[in-house]
Motif scaffolding. Structure first.
Motif, PDB file in Angstrom:
ATOM      1  N   ASN A   1     -11.214  -0.003-121.654  1.00  0.00           N
ATOM      2  CA  ASN A   1     -10.960  -0.218-123.074  1.00  0.00           C
ATOM      3  C   ASN A   1     -12.032   0.369-123.977  1.00  0.00           C
ATOM      4  N   GLY A   2     -12.918   1.159-123.428  1.00  0.00           N
ATOM      5  CA  GLY A   2     -13.969   1.706-124.271  1.00  0.00           C
ATOM      6  C   GLY A   2     -13.925   3.212-124.426  1.00  0.00           C
ATOM      7  N   ILE A   3     -12.879   3.865-123.894  1.00  0.00           N
ATOM      8  CA  ILE A   3     -12.910   5.321-123.964  1.00  0.00           C
ATOM      9  C   ILE A   3     -11.926   5.827-125.002  1.00  0.00           C
TER      10      ILE A   3
ATOM     11  N   LEU B   1     -20.485   0.499-120.257  1.00  0.00           N
ATOM     12  CA  LEU B   1     -19.735  -0.237-121.279  1.00  0.00           C
ATOM     13  C   LEU B   1     -19.014   0.699-122.242  1.00  0.00           C
ATOM     14  N   LYS B   2     -19.459   1.936-122.291  1.00  0.00           N
ATOM     15  CA  LYS B   2     -18.752   2.888-123.161  1.00  0.00           C
ATOM     16  C   LYS B   2     -17.357   3.185-122.624  1.00  0.00           C
ATOM     17  N   VAL B   3     -17.184   2.970-121.324  1.00  0.00           N
ATOM     18  CA  VAL B   3     -15.869   3.200-120.729  1.00  0.00           C
ATOM     19  C   VAL B   3     -15.025   1.938-120.801  1.00  0.00           C
ATOM     20  N   SER B   4     -15.588   0.838-120.394  1.00  0.00           N
ATOM     21  CA  SER B   4     -14.817  -0.396-120.408  1.00  0.00           C
ATOM     22  C   SER B   4     -15.765  -1.579-120.309  1.00  0.00           C
ATOM     23  N   ASN B   5     -15.338  -2.726-120.813  1.00  0.00           N
ATOM     24  CA  ASN B   5     -16.180  -3.902-120.621  1.00  0.00           C
ATOM     25  C   ASN B   5     -15.594  -4.836-119.569  1.00  0.00           C
ATOM     26  N   SER B   6     -14.803  -4.263-118.679  1.00  0.00           N
ATOM     27  CA  SER B   6     -14.255  -5.088-117.601  1.00  0.00           C
ATOM     28  C   SER B   6     -15.362  -5.496-116.635  1.00  0.00           C
TER      29      SER B   6
ATOM     30  N   ILE C   1     -15.324  -5.970-113.540  1.00  0.00           N
ATOM     31  CA  ILE C   1     -15.335  -5.215-112.286  1.00  0.00           C
ATOM     32  C   ILE C   1     -16.183  -3.961-112.450  1.00  0.00           C
ATOM     33  N   LEU C   2     -15.991  -3.296-113.568  1.00  0.00           N
ATOM     34  CA  LEU C   2     -16.721  -2.055-113.788  1.00  0.00           C
ATOM     35  C   LEU C   2     -18.210  -2.322-114.003  1.00  0.00           C
TER      36      LEU C   2
ATOM     37  N   PHE D   1       0.071  13.041 -96.978  1.00  0.00           N
ATOM     38  CA  PHE D   1       1.006  13.224 -98.092  1.00  0.00           C
ATOM     39  C   PHE D   1       1.439  14.676 -98.181  1.00  0.00           C
TER      40      PHE D   1
ATOM     41  N   TYR E   1     -14.154  -9.261-107.379  1.00  0.00           N
ATOM     42  CA  TYR E   1     -12.997  -9.587-108.219  1.00  0.00           C
ATOM     43  C   TYR E   1     -12.941 -11.054-108.613  1.00  0.00           C
TER      44      TYR E   1
END
Lengths: 255, 751
Positions: A242-244, B348-353, B355-356, B257, B305
């Protein structure tokens, strides 16, 4: 703003003949039939087979909760819509219309529109974005929020928006800004078929700009919008990003 | 002309009588003098009368009839009987050119460095060229043929169709590995020859014809099974760790595959079988390591998780999400250097999840596993490395650290790297090693202060062992590292710090020694262990003693290794008596060394393998207990979330700091969080990340109360609860073990 009288701005979605219907009727030129039922205008004409298939799937999806991000983006879009003659392309369950009831919502899934009606939307039209049933320049603003990437032919949709409105506000998903993002994205959506909606083809900023230019639009503002990637955990075990900067945000005006 | 060498032609056949006969015909038609070669045919238990037919038509040929099909390794039987200087091994569905033997013999005589020779191959029917030279990609496991029209060694291996080699090679590199039944024997042989320093050469001067023989795997049941097995087997034997991981990944997840799409053939099961065969036939210690790794990684991912985001992690989050200049200010008030916070800042710039946010810890933790193994493997022995890595994989402490968004995994990673680099530096003093050592030192120091303690045993070893790394060089290295770290030291001296809540040595030392085995450094500390049930205590204590025995044994025998752990520990323990600086959690960055010492100690005992298995089972059970028993999970915030969502926009009030920051992370901006009791963090930190103690606003109508008795002054808490119960009515109450959550509304009392 002059009050919008919906039935004065209709045009046949197939042959663009001007229409001024009361409740039902047909196009004098091409005999296209339309009607108004439960407060929803039915101008559904889908020119493309791919859209027809995805329309059925959307109709099914809208039976359940569809949802949308609650990061305040719809509030912002509604504030743009309020006080202007606005058409909201692919309005879904009417999240913008809930906050700006004067906006005209266009959507090709009837189930979504019935929910939008319940949400308090005033003007709802069942139509395909590739064939809008409106006259030229009948709106000030056309908003398309996070749906152009789900269209069979986004350029045709942009051309239609350009035809009916002066200003276009577009939020379009693009490929994530990582290296190899496009490859990974295509691998997930095309090979593994993990998709959220029937058609998933993000549009890069460059090709969006080209489409707008080809539609005779002048880009006034281009930026990014951060709707979460992997929204609602399409791939369950991966986190929501949610931050990109996941979406292009473009405002354009007709030359 | 020099004397022609004697050639032994060894041919392996299985149920292909006609093919063999035509091959023999082509051999006897060749221009090579009949007195200078012998032919040995190995009949791999054929049922079509091959033996009789050959004996009848070519009485000169030596036929060896086997009772059982041995696969390709049956060639070894022929190799042992062969008398020639040159051995020419051939498959039965091949016919040779007239000048073949002569050309080959000339080449072998002119170049004594040739270990293995291959020639051009044509298809019998279509006369198309079939390349025997093949490239083997060690990262993907993909085999691709390579065409050449000149003499070359630029390929990975020669197909086993036609192999020509001097007999002495067999003495040097050994016979065909009997573990390859079909497929894989040829690359294995080529690679072994290459490894011994001989050349594997392809010459285009002569050729053979290859038909579609019946003994080819076309009629072989587990053809693909063996093929994939061989791919894995070759990479696991000759590849490095990266190649092993990469090939496993590619062969199991990517290539199938591709095969499915292109050839419409499902090969997943066959590949899995191949992998499983390799696991089954590996050494005992490898099996132990693989099993521990599998369980350990599963536990880590599960913890990643499911664990609730607890105070320390929430603290990391709230600091890391600040803008950079504020972040550095906030970190200066904390007791840790900034590197980890910077990493999280960019994540955190990508996500505040969550897990990340926790992912770096997991990655670094797994990297520790590898480097721990590598370090012990390089400087002590392989077995100890495997046991240490297995212990680390299952240790409750390591599992905990890998699933916590805290800097200890990062610092522990640099500790292990630094030790590995240090021993490398002692052994081989060159610029590359020095630069790497300095770099790891700087990064390590910027990730945790305790890292500096590592330089103490290093210095000791430098003084004791008189190597090329003299004290003068060592001082320069230390000075460089110190110089690079000095700006931060300088800045942090000038700022106000968190008072460290570290316990005294008397409490911290046992906790430190027990934590690698028993965990107990997170939200549930070792201090609360006495509250556990009696059986747990007995079990934990005896297992701990069990490990201490190995630890103590190694202390005596392996001084250099134990110094790395004991010297920092003693120093901290000494100063910990007077100053609050000894944190067991901080010292957990040295825990990989603890396992290294334990593993080394274990190998000094008699029943090593059994001891290793028992100790791994014990530590695994301890880890599992800490997963299952709710006592070891902290405040169940994730279970509170759906409860809180039932009342939108209600304020959440906290009686303890422990739940405040975590809940603030979980609710983001949807709910307001208020801390009612005293914030134990210093003023300077609170200024940056928020969390002032607020007076309870009596105008609030409805609110959630999260109440726990941890980390709070009990008197303060009781006074608070009393005032709340006085003014408000309890509407909902959920008891979640260590904490409770209740919903209050304003009382409508009639006066």
């Amino acid at each position: 703003m002059k009050k919008l009288i919906l039935n004065t701005i209709f045009a046949c979605p197939r042959c663009k003949t001007l229409l001024a219907p009361k409740t039902y009727g047909s196009c004098p030129k091409c005999k296209f039939e339309f009607k108004k039922k439960d407060g929803i205008w039915d101008f559904l004409y889908i020119p493309r087979g791919q859209s027809k298939r995805s329309q059925k799937q959307y109709d099914n999806m809208h039976r359940n909760d569809f949802g949308g991000p609650q990061d305040g983006s719809y509030e912002i879009l509604a504030s743009i819509a309020r006080g202007n003659k606005t058409v909201d392309i692919a309005c879904g369950e009417g999240i913008i219309e809930k906050l700006a009831p004067e906006a005209v919502g266009v959507e090709f899934s009837l189930n979504a529109l019935t929910k939008a009606k319940a949400n308090g939307a005033k003007y709802l039209v069942l139509a395909d974005a590739h064939a809008l049933p409106f006259r030229e320049n009948s709106f000030d603003i056309a908003i398309s929020s996070g749906n152009l990437e789900h269209f069979a032919d986004p350029e045709k949709a942009i051309k239609e928006m350009a035809r009916v409105s002066k200003i276009q506000v577009l939020i379009v998903h693009r490929y994530p800004p990582f290296p190899f993002a496009r490859l990974i994205y295509d691998l997930i959506t095309k090979v593994f078929k993990i998709i959220h909606q029937p058609i998933e083809k993000p549009i890069s900023q460059k090709s969006l700009e080209k489409m707008l230019q080809r539609s005779g639009l002048h880009i006034v503002f281009k930026g990014v919008w951060t709707l979460p990637f992997n929204y609602g955990r399409v791939i369950k075990f991966l986190p929501e990003l949610n931050g990109i900067s996941s979406c292009s945000f473009v405002i354009s005006i007709k030359n | 002309m020099t004397k022609l060498p004697f050639i032994s032609i060894v041919c392996l056949t299985w149920n292909s009588r006609e093919d063999v006969l035509s091959l023999l015909r082509s051999i006897y038609r060749s221009s090579y003098p009949e007195s200078s070669y012998e032919v040995i045919v190995i009949d791999n238990a054929s049922s079509d009368g091959t033996t009789q037919a050959i004996k009848q038509k070519f009485p000169k040929v030596m036929v060896i009839t086997l009772k059982k099909n041995l696969g390709m390794p049956a060639l070894n039987v022929g190799y042992k009987k062969a008398k020639g200087e040159i051995i020419f091994s051939i498959q039965s569905d091949v016919t040779i050119a007239k000048d073949f033997l002569r050309k080959v013999a000339e080449k072998m005589q002119s170049d004594k460095n040739v270990g293995l020779l291959g020639v051009k191959v044509f298809d019998k029917k279509t006369h198309k060229i079939l390349p025997p030279t093949t490239r083997f990609n060690f990262y993907t496991g993909v085999i691709s043929p390579k065409f050449y029209d000149h003499e070359t060694s630029d390929f990975d291996y020669l197909e086993g169709l036609v192999h020509v080699f001097p007999k002495e090679i067999l003495r040097k590199v050994g016979f065909i590995n009997p573990k390859y039944f079909f497929y894989g024997d040829d690359p294995d042989f080529s690679l072994r020859v290459k490894k011994k320093g001989y050349k594997v050469v392809f010459i285009p001067d002569t050729y053979v014809y290859h038909g579609k023989g019946k003994s080819t795997p076309r009629y072989f049941k587990k053809k693909y099974h063996n093929y994939y097995k061989a791919i894995f087997q070759i990479v696991y034997t000759y590849g490095n760790i990266l190649q092993k991981i990469s090939v496993t990944f590619f062969q199991l997840l990517i290539v199938p595959f591709y095969v499915l799409l292109k050839y419409k053939r499902n090969s997943f099961g066959e590949r899995l079988w191949g992998l499983w065969w390799n696991v089954k036939n590996s050494q005992a210690y490898t099996k132990i390591l693989l099993a521990s790794l599998a369980i350990g990684i599963l536990m880590r991912i599960y913890a990643l998780y499911t664990r609730d985001f607890w105070f320390d992690e929430a603290f990391t989050y709230h600091v890391a999400k600040l803008p950079l200049n504020q972040l550095l200010g906030a970190v200066l008030t904390d007791n840790n250097p900034p590197l980890y916070y910077l990493i999280i800042h960019y994540i955190l710039k990508v996500s505040n999840s969550e897990i990340l946010i926790r992912l770096p810890s997991l990655v670094f933790n797994l990297a520790i596993l590898y480097f721990l193994f590598k370090f012990i493997h390089d400087y002590i022995n392989r077995k100890a490395g495997m046991i240490a890595a297995s212990l680390f994989a299952l240790s409750p402490l390591a599992v905990y650290l890998s699933s916590t968004a805290r800097l200890h995994s990062l610092a522990a990673f640099f500790v292990v790297i630094q030790i590995w680099l240090f021993f490398k530096l002692i052994k081989n003093l060159n610029l590359k090693n020095v630069v790497l050592f300095i770099l790891a030192g700087i990064l390590g120091l910027y990730s945790q202060y305790y890292f500096a303690l590592l330089f103490l045993p290093f210095t000791w070893i430098v003084i004791q062992k008189k190597t090329r790394l003299t004290l003068r060089y060592w001082t320069i290295i230390l000075f460089t590292i110190g110089l690079m770290f000095s700006p931060w030291i300088f800045l942090s001296f000038w700022s106000i710090h968190n008072g460290c809540s570290c316990p005294n040595t008397l409490l911290a030392l046992p906790a430190t020694l027990a934590s690698p085995i028993l965990g107990g450094i997170g939200e549930v500390t070792l201090r609360s262990f006495p509250n556990l049930s009696f059986y747990y205590i007995i079990f934990f204590f005896t297992s701990w003693l069990f490990y201490l025995v190995f630890f103590a044994r190694a202390l005596i025998e392996h001084k250099n290794l134990t110094l790395l752990y004991i010297l920092p520990l003693l120093l901290l323990a000494f100063f910990g008596l007077f100053l609050p600086i000894f944190s067991p959690k901080g010292f957990s960055i040295f825990s990989p060394i603890f396992f290294a010492i334990t593993a080394v100690g274990m190998l000094l005992f008699k029943y090593k393998r059994k001891l290793a298995i028992v100790s791994l089972i014990l530590i695994g059970i301890i880890s599992l207990i800490q997963f299952i028993d709710p006592v070891f999970s902290g405040i169940p915030l994730k279970r509170m979330l759906p409860i809180i969502k039932t009342h939108q926009n209600a304020v959440i009030v906290h009686t303890s700091l422990l739940s405040y920051y975590s809940m603030k992370y979980y609710t983001q901006d949807t709910h307001m969080n208020i801390l009612l009791t005293k914030n134990l963090l210093p003023e300077a930190t609170v200024k940056n990340i928020g969390g002032y103690t607020e007076k309870f606003d009596k105008k609030t109508d409805r609110f959630w109360l999260i109440d726990t008795d941890k980390w709070v002054n009990q008197n303060e808490r009781y006074a608070l609860l009393r005032s709340i119960y006085k003014d408000f009515t309890l509407i909902e109450f959920h008891n979640l073990g260590t904490a409770s959550i209740s919903y209050f509304a304003k009382s409508q009392r009639v006066r």
